[in-house]
Motif scaffolding. Structure first.
Motif, PDB file in Angstrom:
ATOM      1  N   CYS A  43       0.873  -1.172   0.000  1.00 52.39           N
ATOM      2  CA  CYS A  43       0.000   0.000   0.000  1.00 52.39           C
ATOM      3  C   CYS A  43       0.909   1.219   0.000  1.00 52.39           C
ATOM      4  CB  CYS A  43      -0.892  -0.010   1.246  1.00 52.39           C
ATOM      5  SG  CYS A  43      -1.914   1.460   1.446  1.00 52.39           S
ATOM      6  N   ALA A  44       0.862   1.967  -1.069  1.00 46.56           N
ATOM      7  CA  ALA A  44       1.680   3.168  -1.195  1.00 46.56           C
ATOM      8  C   ALA A  44       0.808   4.388  -0.934  1.00 46.56           C
ATOM      9  CB  ALA A  44       2.292   3.247  -2.583  1.00 46.56           C
ATOM     10  N   ALA A  45       1.283   5.251  -0.042  1.00 43.17           N
ATOM     11  CA  ALA A  45       0.510   6.426   0.363  1.00 43.17           C
ATOM     12  C   ALA A  45       1.159   7.703  -0.130  1.00 43.17           C
ATOM     13  CB  ALA A  45       0.386   6.457   1.878  1.00 43.17           C
ATOM     14  N   SER A  46       0.347   8.685  -0.423  1.00 47.16           N
ATOM     15  CA  SER A  46       0.865   9.985  -0.843  1.00 47.16           C
ATOM     16  C   SER A  46      -0.123  11.070  -0.436  1.00 47.16           C
ATOM     17  CB  SER A  46       1.080  10.021  -2.359  1.00 47.16           C
ATOM     18  OG  SER A  46      -0.136   9.822  -3.038  1.00 47.16           O
ATOM     19  N   GLY A  47       0.420  12.262  -0.295  1.00 47.92           N
ATOM     20  CA  GLY A  47      -0.432  13.403  -0.008  1.00 47.92           C
ATOM     21  C   GLY A  47      -0.663  13.689   1.451  1.00 47.92           C
ATOM     22  N   PHE A  48       0.008  12.916   2.352  1.00 47.20           N
ATOM     23  CA  PHE A  48      -0.176  13.188   3.761  1.00 47.20           C
ATOM     24  C   PHE A  48       1.043  12.707   4.549  1.00 47.20           C
ATOM     25  CE2 PHE A  48      -1.234   8.778   4.927  1.00 47.20           C
ATOM     26  CZ  PHE A  48      -1.680   8.260   3.720  1.00 47.20           C
ATOM     27  N   THR A  49       1.143  13.177   5.791  1.00 44.34           N
ATOM     28  CA  THR A  49       2.249  12.771   6.664  1.00 44.34           C
ATOM     29  C   THR A  49       1.968  11.372   7.168  1.00 44.34           C
ATOM     30  OG1 THR A  49       2.527  15.090   7.327  1.00 44.34           O
ATOM     31  CG2 THR A  49       3.624  13.407   8.667  1.00 44.34           C
ATOM     32  N   PHE A  50       2.622  10.433   6.558  1.00 39.18           N
ATOM     33  CA  PHE A  50       2.288   9.017   6.720  1.00 39.18           C
ATOM     34  C   PHE A  50       2.356   8.548   8.161  1.00 39.18           C
ATOM     35  CE2 PHE A  50       1.424   5.014   4.976  1.00 39.18           C
ATOM     36  CZ  PHE A  50       2.278   4.072   5.493  1.00 39.18           C
ATOM     37  N   ASP A  51       3.329   9.074   8.911  1.00 33.93           N
ATOM     38  CA  ASP A  51       3.562   8.596  10.271  1.00 33.93           C
ATOM     39  C   ASP A  51       2.331   8.734  11.157  1.00 33.93           C
ATOM     40  OD1 ASP A  51       7.032   9.490  10.627  1.00 33.93           O
ATOM     41  OD2 ASP A  51       5.799   9.584   8.823  1.00 33.93           O
ATOM     42  N   TYR A  52       1.472   9.703  10.868  1.00 39.15           N
ATOM     43  CA  TYR A  52       0.353  10.005  11.745  1.00 39.15           C
ATOM     44  C   TYR A  52      -0.908   9.215  11.414  1.00 39.15           C
ATOM     45  CZ  TYR A  52       3.255  14.118  12.787  1.00 39.15           C
ATOM     46  OH  TYR A  52       4.281  14.954  13.137  1.00 39.15           O
ATOM     47  N   TRP A  53      -0.791   8.287  10.486  1.00 37.37           N
ATOM     48  CA  TRP A  53      -1.975   7.588  10.011  1.00 37.37           C
ATOM     49  C   TRP A  53      -1.886   6.097  10.304  1.00 37.37           C
ATOM     50  CZ3 TRP A  53      -5.914   9.783   6.663  1.00 37.37           C
ATOM     51  CH2 TRP A  53      -5.759  11.166   6.473  1.00 37.37           C
ATOM     52  N   ALA A  54      -2.997   5.552  10.788  1.00 34.33           N
ATOM     53  CA  ALA A  54      -3.122   4.097  10.882  1.00 34.33           C
ATOM     54  C   ALA A  54      -3.499   3.571   9.500  1.00 34.33           C
ATOM     55  CB  ALA A  54      -4.206   3.726  11.889  1.00 34.33           C
ATOM     56  N   ILE A  55      -3.012   2.395   9.196  1.00 30.89           N
ATOM     57  CA  ILE A  55      -3.295   1.783   7.895  1.00 30.89           C
ATOM     58  C   ILE A  55      -3.941   0.425   8.124  1.00 30.89           C
ATOM     59  CG2 ILE A  55      -2.336   0.932   5.733  1.00 30.89           C
ATOM     60  CD1 ILE A  55      -2.095   3.937   6.000  1.00 30.89           C
ATOM     61  N   GLY A  56      -4.962   0.165   7.364  1.00 30.87           N
ATOM     62  CA  GLY A  56      -5.654  -1.108   7.488  1.00 30.87           C
ATOM     63  C   GLY A  56      -5.838  -1.795   6.156  1.00 30.87           C
ATOM     64  N   TRP A  57      -5.874  -3.099   6.217  1.00 27.91           N
ATOM     65  CA  TRP A  57      -6.227  -3.917   5.053  1.00 27.91           C
ATOM     66  C   TRP A  57      -7.583  -4.556   5.328  1.00 27.91           C
ATOM     67  CZ3 TRP A  57      -3.821  -4.100   0.427  1.00 27.91           C
ATOM     68  CH2 TRP A  57      -2.503  -3.645   0.348  1.00 27.91           C
ATOM     69  N   PHE A  58      -8.449  -4.438   4.338  1.00 29.25           N
ATOM     70  CA  PHE A  58      -9.756  -5.066   4.377  1.00 29.25           C
ATOM     71  C   PHE A  58      -9.902  -5.921   3.125  1.00 29.25           C
ATOM     72  CE2 PHE A  58     -11.627  -2.577   7.854  1.00 29.25           C
ATOM     73  CZ  PHE A  58     -10.773  -1.494   7.900  1.00 29.25           C
ATOM     74  N   SER A  72     -12.512  -6.858   7.979  1.00 28.10           N
ATOM     75  CA  SER A  72     -11.177  -6.475   8.442  1.00 28.10           C
ATOM     76  C   SER A  72     -10.201  -7.628   8.261  1.00 28.10           C
ATOM     77  CB  SER A  72     -11.267  -6.089   9.916  1.00 28.10           C
ATOM     78  OG  SER A  72     -10.033  -6.181  10.556  1.00 28.10           O
ATOM     79  N   VAL A  73      -8.966  -7.304   7.886  1.00 28.54           N
ATOM     80  CA  VAL A  73      -7.932  -8.323   7.743  1.00 28.54           C
ATOM     81  C   VAL A  73      -6.780  -8.035   8.712  1.00 28.54           C
ATOM     82  CG1 VAL A  73      -6.265  -9.407   6.194  1.00 28.54           C
ATOM     83  CG2 VAL A  73      -8.512  -8.701   5.319  1.00 28.54           C
ATOM     84  N   SER A  74      -6.045  -6.965   8.437  1.00 33.23           N
ATOM     85  CA  SER A  74      -4.882  -6.629   9.259  1.00 33.23           C
ATOM     86  C   SER A  74      -4.740  -5.114   9.326  1.00 33.23           C
ATOM     87  CB  SER A  74      -3.595  -7.226   8.678  1.00 33.23           C
ATOM     88  OG  SER A  74      -3.653  -8.627   8.606  1.00 33.23           O
ATOM     89  N   HIS A  75      -4.175  -4.646  10.460  1.00 26.38           N
ATOM     90  CA  HIS A  75      -4.072  -3.211  10.679  1.00 26.38           C
ATOM     91  C   HIS A  75      -2.788  -2.909  11.420  1.00 26.38           C
ATOM     92  CE1 HIS A  75      -8.386  -3.000   9.702  1.00 26.38           C
ATOM     93  NE2 HIS A  75      -8.371  -4.202  10.236  1.00 26.38           N
ATOM     94  N   ILE A  76      -2.298  -1.686  11.215  1.00 23.11           N
ATOM     95  CA  ILE A  76      -1.112  -1.257  11.939  1.00 23.11           C
ATOM     96  C   ILE A  76      -1.323   0.175  12.393  1.00 23.11           C
ATOM     97  CG2 ILE A  76       0.138  -0.535   9.835  1.00 23.11           C
ATOM     98  CD1 ILE A  76       2.662  -1.786  11.261  1.00 23.11           C
ATOM     99  N   SER A  77      -1.017   0.418  13.652  1.00 15.82           N
ATOM    100  CA  SER A  77      -1.319   1.722  14.241  1.00 15.82           C
ATOM    101  C   SER A  77      -0.332   2.783  13.795  1.00 15.82           C
ATOM    102  CB  SER A  77      -1.313   1.611  15.766  1.00 15.82           C
ATOM    103  OG  SER A  77      -0.009   1.319  16.228  1.00 15.82           O
TER     104      SER A  77
END
Length: 126
Positions: free
Chosen positions: A21-36, A46-51
């Motif tokens: 999952c490649a992210a752009s347009g925001f400060t990545f460190d401050y975002w939780a990412i999830g896979w569904f 829901s599958v997997s998530h990282i805070s």
């Protein structure tokens, strides 16, 4: 704010795939990412998530011990390593981003995620 998935494909039962999952347009460190994921005729789950803060991983019971989630904040990417794949893992997999700290009890809730990718198809043949 944009997230884009890649890495899906066709694999045999017992095989492995690595989704990114490649992210752009925001400060990545401050975002939780999830896979569904969503299989045909079924609700998205829901599958997997990282805070965002402690990089703590969370997995659905159905994938525990088989899937591993990790993030590289320097590269603005989150990876989902999927091993020992089963036919029931067949689905369209979505990456989603949620801003800020999300308590562990809520991190798997879809409504917490405001930004979603288009999905990548994973097919596991029997």
């Amino acid at each position: 704010v944009q997230v884009v998935e890649s890495g899906g494909g066709l694999v045999q039962t017992g095989g492995s795939l690595r989704l990114s999952c490649a992210a752009s347009g925001f400060t990545f460190d401050y975002w939780a990412i999830g896979w569904f994921r969503q299989a045909p005729g079924k609700e998205r789950e829901s599958v997997s998530h990282i805070s965002s803060s402690r990089n703590s991983p969370y997995h659905a019971d159905s994938v525990k011990g088989r899937f591993t989630i990790s993030r590289d904040n320097a590269k603005n990417t989150v990876s989902l390593q999927m091993n020992s794949l089963k036919p029931e893992d067949t689905a369209n997999y979505y990456c989603a981003a949620a801003y800020g700290f999300i308590h562990a009890s809520n991190i798997r809730q879809q409504q917490k995620y405001a930004n979603w990718g288009q999905g990548t198809q994973v097919t596991v043949s029997s």
